[in-house]
Scaffold this active site. Structure first.
Site, short mmCIF file in Angstrom:
data_model
loop_
_atom_site.label_atom_id
_atom_site.label_comp_id
_atom_site.label_asym_id
_atom_site.label_seq_id
_atom_site.Cartn_x
_atom_site.Cartn_y
_atom_site.Cartn_z
N GLU A 1 -26.08 -38.90 -34.69
CA GLU A 1 -25.75 -37.71 -33.89
C GLU A 1 -25.10 -36.67 -34.78
O GLU A 1 -24.26 -36.98 -35.61
CB GLU A 1 -24.73 -38.03 -32.79
CG GLU A 1 -25.21 -38.66 -31.54
CD GLU A 1 -24.08 -38.81 -30.52
OE1 GLU A 1 -23.17 -37.95 -30.50
OE2 GLU A 1 -24.11 -39.79 -29.77
N GLU B 1 -26.55 -31.78 -20.60
CA GLU B 1 -26.30 -32.85 -19.64
C GLU B 1 -25.24 -32.36 -18.64
O GLU B 1 -24.05 -32.46 -18.90
CB GLU B 1 -25.87 -34.12 -20.36
CG GLU B 1 -26.98 -34.70 -21.25
CD GLU B 1 -26.55 -35.92 -22.01
OE1 GLU B 1 -26.61 -37.03 -21.44
OE2 GLU B 1 -26.12 -35.78 -23.16
N LYS C 1 -22.05 -34.49 -17.22
CA LYS C 1 -20.96 -35.01 -18.04
C LYS C 1 -19.64 -34.47 -17.49
O LYS C 1 -19.56 -33.34 -17.03
CB LYS C 1 -21.15 -34.61 -19.50
CG LYS C 1 -22.22 -35.44 -20.19
CD LYS C 1 -22.12 -35.40 -21.69
CE LYS C 1 -22.97 -36.47 -22.33
NZ LYS C 1 -22.90 -36.45 -23.79
N GLU D 1 -19.10 -30.68 -23.96
CA GLU D 1 -20.00 -31.83 -23.86
C GLU D 1 -21.27 -31.51 -23.07
O GLU D 1 -22.30 -32.14 -23.27
CB GLU D 1 -19.28 -33.01 -23.22
CG GLU D 1 -18.36 -33.77 -24.15
CD GLU D 1 -19.12 -34.56 -25.21
OE1 GLU D 1 -20.14 -35.18 -24.87
OE2 GLU D 1 -18.70 -34.53 -26.37
#
Length: 466
Positions: A259, A313, A316, A322
């Site tokens: 990542e 996303e 989250k 994030e």
């Protein structure tokens, strides 16, 4: 003419093929993601060669069948106790998640994610037995040499990473780490790590740190332990991992970046979260990987790197960054262009942001019209009045990107006059011509400009012109 033809063919090969060293993370903590089949078609229009999942979603694995895209699947942290204690459970897991998809190119099984630094420390001694049972199940299915078994670590497994040459693993689990590395060495599996210059910048928000993190022109940082000069944080972090592995005697283990990425939006206290910075980091990272210059301790090849993330996303928790790492939107359009599309005219070297440390989210900048390579004209040269320090920074940056600065070495056609401005002019134009000849390829933190006057002299020929 030969240089221009070579550059065009190089760009064409880059943009019309997938690249195995460029991967992407496919997170699914969202309720608005496109169908896996649509995602598979999207990926095939890009140069992304691998996809990392955090689980083993059957629909996604099936959708990627026969695409040539490598797939990393994951066993969750919650699966570790059963995998470690019951070989039959591991066999069943492999049968259900690997053997069931013979047309899908599964290349790695990750057992757990950032287990060493997880809240539940009871998982730490179980991680290796779980990996061994999965490996044995793959071996029994004659897939031991094809599908690798690993686990993913955060940079927190290092006791320190600055300078890179001094890096060692956290002594709190050195015995566990040594046993884990022995497993990697014996099975030829990679050590997977999550380096994030984005988080490094959060703790040091100086402008020079931002440039160092974004692969932009900067003065560089010298490793006090070995004198090696680093021009970007990514290489420094990866080499810190290399140093830690070497210090434990495991020089043969391959590193994979599981990542890395940069958020384009975030909370009010998260410095540097902007579209410009995300585009600069990911775009320049991709160009750095494509150059195959490698890192200072691992030159000449690109570390396999999975960019975080394919999509935002939205489920989250929290209101912070994030949620905002996605390269693509749910409607399959790009959040910003980093040159991944096979249909792109050129590779992308994004511009330096005008207000890099402002955490507020700017609107997406207007993208200049992209000229085709045959229409591009002119040369990239320094602006009047630019200091030698800025020019030296530009020179160091270009020559750290794997480009041919040989003509600037003693005896080279462009060595004389041996001045900073002369050498920097050649180097800045070299990057502009190689990176795509777009206006944003001749920016260098607003120290460069385009000219129609050929700066070539004597036997020192500057590529460029019509």
């Amino acid at each position: 003419m030969f240089f221009l033809l070579f550059t065009f063919l190089l760009q064409l090969s880059i943009l019309t093929s997938s690249q195995s060293f460029i991967g992407v993370n496919y997170g699914q903590v969202a309720d608005n993601l496109p169908a896996p089949e649509a995602t598979a078609k999207l990926l095939q229009t890009t140069s992304i060669g691998k996809v990392r999942m955090y689980g083993a979603d059957p629909a996604i694995i099936r959708a990627l069948a026969n695409t040539g895209i490598g797939i990393v699947i994951g066993a969750a942290n919650g699966d570790i106790p059963a995998l470690a204690s019951d070989p039959n459970y591991a066999t069943q897991w492999v049968n259900s998640n690997v053997l069931a998809y013979p047309d899908s190119e599964i290349i790695v099984v990750t057992v757990g994610n950032e287990v060493m630094n997880a809240v539940d420390q009871s998982l730490v001694p179980l991680c290796l037995p779980a990996m061994q049972n999965v490996q044995n199940a793959l071996n029994a299915a004659s897939l031991g040499g094809k599908v690798k078994v690993s686990t993913v670590h955060s940079m927190a497994v290092l006791a320190s990473s600055d300078p890179p040459s001094s890096a060692t693993f956290n002594s709190g689990f050195s015995d566990t780490m040594r046993a884990l590395l022995k497993f990697h060495s014996e099975n030829g599996s990679p050590f997977m790590i999550n380096p994030y210059p984005f988080f490094a910048y959060q703790s040091d928000t100086r402008p020079e740190t931002l440039a160092f993190c974004l692969f932009q022109p900067n003065a560089g940082r010298v490793d006090s332990g070995n004198g090696i000069k680093y021009m970007n944080m990514f290489d420094a972090q990866v080499d810190a991992v290399r140093s830690a592995l070497n210090a434990m005697g495991f020089k043969d283990i391959e590193i994979v970046v599981a990542e890395t990425g940069w958020a384009y939006n975030g909370g009010p206290n998260e410095a540097g979260t902007s579209v410009d910075n995300a585009k600069a980091y990911n775009g320049n990272l991709i160009n750095h990987l494509r150059s195959k210059v490698g890192t200072q301790l691992m030159p000449g090849k690109s570390v396999d790197t999975y960019i975080f993330a394919l999509y935002d996303e939205n489920l989250k928790p929290g209101a912070g960054s994030e949620k905002f790492f996605g390269l693509f939107k749910p409607d399959l359009s790009m959040t910003y262009d980093v040159g991944l599309s096979k249909n792109s005219q050129t590779s992308t070297t994004p511009t330096t942001p005008t207000t890099p440390t402002t955490p507020a989210t700017p609107t997406t900048p207007t993208t200049p019209a992209t000229p085709s390579p045959v229409q591009a004209a002119g040369w990239c040269v320094p602006k009047q009045g630019v200091s030698d320090a800025e020019l030296q920074s530009n020179l160091d940056y270009v020559c750290s990107q794997g480009l041919d600065c040989g003509p600037l070495q003693p005896g080279g056609a462009c060595f004389e006059p041996n001045t900073v401005i002369s050498h920097a002019t050649y180097a800045m134009n070299l990057l502009y011509q190689t990176a795509g000849k777009n206006p944003w390829n001749c920016d260098f933190r607003q120290t460069a400009t385009l000219t129609s006057s050929n700066p070539s002299y004597n036997n020192c020929i500057y590529p460029g012109g019509v």
